[in-house]
Every structure is written in structure tokens, then in C-alpha cells.
Design a protein around this motif. Structure first.
Motif, PDB file in Angstrom:
ATOM      1  N   PRO A 171       0.817  -1.225   0.000  1.00  0.00           N
ATOM      2  CA  PRO A 171       0.000   0.000   0.000  1.00  0.00           C
ATOM      3  C   PRO A 171       0.850   1.276   0.000  1.00  0.00           C
ATOM      4  O   PRO A 171       0.494   2.270  -0.637  1.00  0.00           O
ATOM      5  CB  PRO A 171      -0.815  -0.116   1.289  1.00  0.00           C
ATOM      6  CG  PRO A 171      -0.828  -1.575   1.605  1.00  0.00           C
ATOM      7  CD  PRO A 171       0.500  -2.086   1.163  1.00  0.00           C
ATOM      8  N   THR A 172       1.991   1.242   0.723  1.00  0.00           N
ATOM      9  CA  THR A 172       2.863   2.419   0.768  1.00  0.00           C
ATOM     10  C   THR A 172       3.425   2.721  -0.611  1.00  0.00           C
ATOM     11  O   THR A 172       3.462   3.884  -1.053  1.00  0.00           O
ATOM     12  CB  THR A 172       4.016   2.196   1.765  1.00  0.00           C
ATOM     13  OG1 THR A 172       3.471   1.877   3.046  1.00  0.00           O
ATOM     14  CG2 THR A 172       4.883   3.450   1.874  1.00  0.00           C
ATOM     15  N   ILE A 173       3.869   1.682  -1.301  1.00  0.00           N
ATOM     16  CA  ILE A 173       4.433   1.874  -2.641  1.00  0.00           C
ATOM     17  C   ILE A 173       3.382   2.429  -3.594  1.00  0.00           C
ATOM     18  O   ILE A 173       3.630   3.360  -4.361  1.00  0.00           O
ATOM     19  CB  ILE A 173       4.998   0.545  -3.178  1.00  0.00           C
ATOM     20  CG1 ILE A 173       6.168   0.085  -2.300  1.00  0.00           C
ATOM     21  CG2 ILE A 173       5.453   0.694  -4.628  1.00  0.00           C
ATOM     22  CD1 ILE A 173       6.676  -1.288  -2.635  1.00  0.00           C
ATOM     23  N   THR A 174       2.195   1.862  -3.515  1.00  0.00           N
ATOM     24  CA  THR A 174       1.098   2.320  -4.383  1.00  0.00           C
ATOM     25  C   THR A 174       0.818   3.805  -4.164  1.00  0.00           C
ATOM     26  O   THR A 174       0.581   4.561  -5.114  1.00  0.00           O
ATOM     27  CB  THR A 174      -0.172   1.509  -4.116  1.00  0.00           C
ATOM     28  OG1 THR A 174       0.104   0.125  -4.331  1.00  0.00           O
ATOM     29  CG2 THR A 174      -1.298   1.956  -5.025  1.00  0.00           C
ATOM     30  N   GLY A 175       0.883   4.230  -2.897  1.00  0.00           N
ATOM     31  CA  GLY A 175       0.609   5.630  -2.595  1.00  0.00           C
ATOM     32  C   GLY A 175       1.700   6.585  -3.034  1.00  0.00           C
ATOM     33  O   GLY A 175       1.467   7.792  -3.136  1.00  0.00           O
TER      34      GLY A 175
END
Length: 520
Positions: A171-175
């Protein structure tokens, strides 16, 4: 192509009092047996027992001790030795004995004299291998090469842990994919976590003092590139980490070696070299020094930092293995153990390569905010910024705390004990001093055959780095090898059995190619 060997030519001298002290120290080496029990130490030094030393004529014993000091890097090459009369007085010997010892050392090629210029240390012709040769590359996954690799003092990483990390950070990478991904000084959250770690260790630090790098070696290169120019001198420990010396040579810098003793770098020699050589930088590994494992004492840290400040010399403090404390409490960061004024001239370089995984190319620099800004600008000329993906994984690992690192320390203790036990059983003529931390043993073979052993070991299926690779002066440390204890216990036992066979083998073996040497 490897850069040509560059040797500093400063006016090195060793006083009669210091040489007498070193001779007394080395004359007692080789008298203790190495063991694998907790807290015990093996001897470090040349082969031969105290009884053998007593049987030698005094002049031969003195020559043997000086020769051992030269080969072990305790006295650097091209160092002016004291006059015979002065050394005789310091040792309480007759001048005739010292003169005979000097004559023998000249005959054997370890001293050279010139009328009106004095006498200085050297090596016999042909004794200096090319320490800037190629590297022995590590075996690749899935390759047929089944050699036991003792050239790399590092760990792998459990695959399931990396899988967990990748799932956790998705999720962090996607954000983050909406922005450019260029963080010249590093991903802000990782800089905060590393600053917090310094605070936990007793050194107040803010995120603007941290620059994330692609490993510690990258940090060293950035710092050297900012502080030094071609032809500048850099003081280094002897022995030391060879890749850092190679980086200096490729940048056309001139490394100036200073010997390492039981408490760390010889501070009196360091102070003299800082005055004489006027180096821009002193590159030090105070915590579990690579390859000796030495932990620099608090007194030596203060002396080194004060001497560097007085000389206007910056200190690059390599703390890559600072977390690998096995028998002592974790050392406080170098800048926290010196005066505030001296700490202003210290650049600390750290890494997750040894504590976690070398494949995670994460290192950092800790310095003043102004210097951190300059270093972040320095890296833009080379790689712009580091991998955000690696930095996010690193942050996730750090958020989990240091339980994983403590598990590694316990594993290292067991593996170190297994290595010491195997060496004592298979190669009792070898000796070493158990380091209080770090990742390897700095082993004395009892004879100057390190390079030959490394070649023979390859024929027996072991990748080994000879001692001269860790020296600045070519030909030193020929009786030493570095043996990491980062491999599984049974693998270490197998490696020692192969090393014992290679050490005792007298058959002619095919030469090993110098095109692919490697050390880490």
C-alpha cells in the motif's frame, strides 16, 4: 581496469621507545593456544614458541621480532628506524647485538640504509604481491560452482521475511507512485528512523543530518569525493577494508597506513602522521574493525578525534559492523564518545548490509546538517537518488525493532565457537585473538604463505582472501587470513577441513586466475 598502485611517501619514523615496546610485545606472541571457549583468546603473531625465542641468539631474536612487525603492518614500509645506539639503550641490549640484528635484516631485505639518510623498512624483492589485482567473484545462485565462499563476511536474508515485507509495504508503494520518486537525501521516513536509532544509542540526531546512500561503500565514496581531490593523502588503518582503499586509489588519493593495536589505531603514530602528512581525511573503523575485529578504546577515540581536529582533518567513521557486538555492550557512536568540537569533523557511515542483508542496498551518512546538504548535492552527479523501494523495505524492517539483529548476534556467537573449535582441532599451529564483535577472525598462519594458501584453497573448493588484500603496503600481512563466521556451523567445519588439506598439501597445483578476485 584497476588504477595503478599509489603509495604515500611521507617521512615516517618510529622512535626507539615505541620500537622497543613493539619488540617486547611481539617477542611474547605465539605463546598461547587458541581455544573455542567463551572469552578466551588465542595468540596473535608469528610462529614459534617462547622456548624457540630463548634458544635463538639475541641478535637473531631481535631481527625475527622486527621482521614480524614489518610483515604484520605494525611498522609501515619506508619507516625510518632508530639509530642502533638509541634502540640498544631502549631495549637494554648491547649496541653490538642491535647492529648484528640490523645487518641481518639488511641481508634478508627488510631494512635498507643510505649514508647520511638513515635506515628504513622495506621488503625483499618480489615479496610484494599486487594488492590492486582483480577480485574473485562470488558464486552465482544456481551455478555449478560449489566452493565454500569465505571471501564475503555477510549474511543472506530469510526469504519468508522478505515476502512478508513486500506484502506489508505494497500500500505504501502504491501511494508513492504518483510522485517522481527522487529523494536526493533519502526517503523522509527512513531518515527519521535512522535518526531515532542514533538517539537510542546516545547521539542526538535530527533527520536533516542523515543522507541515505546505496550502501556504506557508496557513502564512503561520496564523502571522499566531497572532501578530497587527486593527490590528497588519506590516513587509513593497517590492515583495513580493501574496497575502501581501492576507492581511494581509483580517485587518485594516496592512502597513508597507521597500524592497529589491541585497543585500536596507534594514536601516537596517528598524531605523527596527521602532523607530517597533512591528510584531508582519516578513514577509521573503530567498532569491531575489519578485518581484526578490534574495538577501539574510549581513550584512543578521544585521542584520535582531538588529533584530527588539531590537524584540520575530517574523520570518516565507518560503523558498518557496529551492531555486531557479541561479547561486549554495543558501543556508543564515535561522535558521542569525543568532544563536541571534534565531533563536528566526523562523518559517520552506516549500513544494513551486515545487520540485515547486503542485497538491500541501504546505507547512510550521519553528519552536520550543512555537510548533509552538500553530500546530497554530491550524489546528484552520480546516481541522482536511491531506490525508493529498497528504502521502504528498510524502513519496514527497522520498524520491527532490533529483535532480528539480536537473533543474528546469537547465531554469530555459535558459529564463531564452531569455527574456533574446528581451527583448534584441524590447524593447531594457527593462532588468533577472539574479537569482541564483528564477523570474522584475523588468523595468523605462523608463516608468510597467505597468498599461496588462498590459491591452494581454491583448488580444494574454498574461496579465501589472503592477508595482503587488507594491507596498504604491498607484501604485508602475508602470514594472515581473514575467516568469516557468517556461514552455517557445518559449512565452517567443512571449510576448515579443506583449508587444513590445502595448507599441508605440497603437490604442485594449477594457478588461480587473478581476473576475478572479490572481497566483502
Amino acid at each position: 581496469m584497476t588504477a595503478p598502485l599509489e603509495l604515500a611517501t611521507t617521512d615516517r619514523t618510529v622512535g626507539s621507545t615505541r620500537l622497543a615496546r613493539l619488540v617486547r610485545e611481539v617477542s611474547h606472541l605465539g605463546t598461547a593456544a587458541a581455544t573455542g571457549s567463551t572469552g578466551s583468546t588465542g595468540s596473535i603473531g608469528s610462529a614459534g614458541s617462547a622456548a624457540e625465542s630463548e634458544r635463538r641468539p639475541a641478535y637473531r631474536a631481535l631481527a625475527h621480532s622486527v621482521r614480524a612487525l614489518i610483515l604484520d603492518g605494525r611498522i609501515a614500509l619506508r619507516t625510518r628506524v632508530p639509530a642502533e645506539r638509541d634502540l640498544a639503550a631502549a631495549l637494554g641490549m648491547s649496541r653490538t647485538t642491535v647492529t648484528a640484528a640490523y645487518d641481518l635484516l639488511r641481508e634478508d631485505g627488510f631494512l635498507e640504509s643510505r649514508r647520511g639518510s638513515g635506515t628504513w623498512t622495506t621488503l625483499p624483492p618480489g615479496a610484494g604481491p599486487n594488492v590492486s589485482g582483480g577480485w574473485l567473484m562470488p558464486s552465482q545462485p544456481g551455478a555449478a560452482d560449489v566452493a565454500i565462499d569465505l571471501s564475503c563476511a555477510s549474511f543472506g536474508m530469510p526469504g519468508e521475511l522478505i515476502a512478508e515485507m513486500l506484502a506489508e509495504i505494497a500500500p505504501t508503494i502504491t501511494g508513492l507512485t504518483a510522485d517522481t520518486g527522487y529523494y536526493h537525501a533519502g526517503w523522509p521516513e527512513l531518515r527519521e528512523l535512522i535518526a531515532e536509532r542514533y538517539i537510542e544509542r546516545g547521539l542526538p540526531t535530527t533527520p536533516d543530518q542523515i543522507v541515505i546512500t546505496s550502501g556504506a561503500q557508496h557513502g564512503n565514496v561520496l564523502a571522499l569525493g566531497l572532501l578530497c581531490g587527486p593527490g590528497d593523502r588519506v590516513v587509513v588503518e593497517s590492515p583495513t577494508y580493501p574496497n575502501s582503499v581501492e576507492a581511494m586509489r581509483r580517485a587518485r588519493l594516496r592512502p597513508v597506513p597507521v597500524p592497529v593495536g589491541e585497543d585500536g589505531i596507534e594514536s601516537d603514530v596517528l598524531a605523527a602522521q596527521l602532523r607530517q602528512a597533512a591528510p584531508r581525511v582519516a578513514y577509521l573503523i573503530p567498532d569491531f574493525q575489519n578485518p581484526t575485529g578490534t574495538l577501539m578504546s574510549a581513550e584512543r577515540r578521544a585521542e584520535a578525534a582531538d588529533a584530527a581536529r588539531a590537524a584540520g582533518t575530517w574523520i570518516i567513521n565507518d560503523e558498518t559492523v557496529s551492531d555486531m557486538a557479541l561479547d561486549v555492550p554495543a558501543p556508543v557512536p564515535f561522535p558521542a564518545s569525543v568532544s563536541r568540537a571534534a565531533a563536528e569533523q566526523v562523518i559517520s557511515v552506516g549500513s544494513m548490509s551486515k545487520s540485515h542483508w547486503g542485497g538491500l542496498r541501504i546505507g547512510w551518512i550521519r553528519t552536520t546538517p550543512r555537510m548533509a546538504t552538500e553530500l546530497a548535492g554530491q550524489r546528484m552527479a552520480s546516481d541522482m537518488a536511491g531506490s525508493v523501494l529498497d528504502q521502504i523495505i528498510a524502513a519496514a524492517l527497522l520498524r520491527r525493532g532490533w529483535g532480528f539483529v539480536e537473533q543474528r548476534r546469537e547465531l554469530l556467537r555459535r558459529q564463531r565457537a564452531a569455527l574456533e573449535e574446528a581451527l583448534a582441532a584441524e590447524l593447531p599451529e594457527w593462532s588468533w585473538r577472539r574479537p569482541p564483535g564483528g564477523l570474522s577472525l584475523w588468523v595468523d598462519l605462523g608463516e608468510p604463505s597467505s597468498s599461496e594458501l588462498a590459491d591452494r584453497a581454491a583448488a580444494f573448493g574454498v574461496r579465501l582472501v589472503g592477508g595482503p588484500q587488507f594491507g596498504v603496503d604491498p607484501g604485508t600481512f602475508e602470514h594472515r587470513v581473514r575467516i568469516p563466521y557468517t556461514l552455517p556451523e557445518q559449512t565452517l567445519r567443512d571449510a576448515v577441513r579443506r583449508l587444513a588439506a590445502a595448507f599441508r598439501c605440497e603437490a604442485a597445483l594449477p594457478p588461480v586466475s587473478e581476473e576475478n578476485r572479490w572481497v566483502a
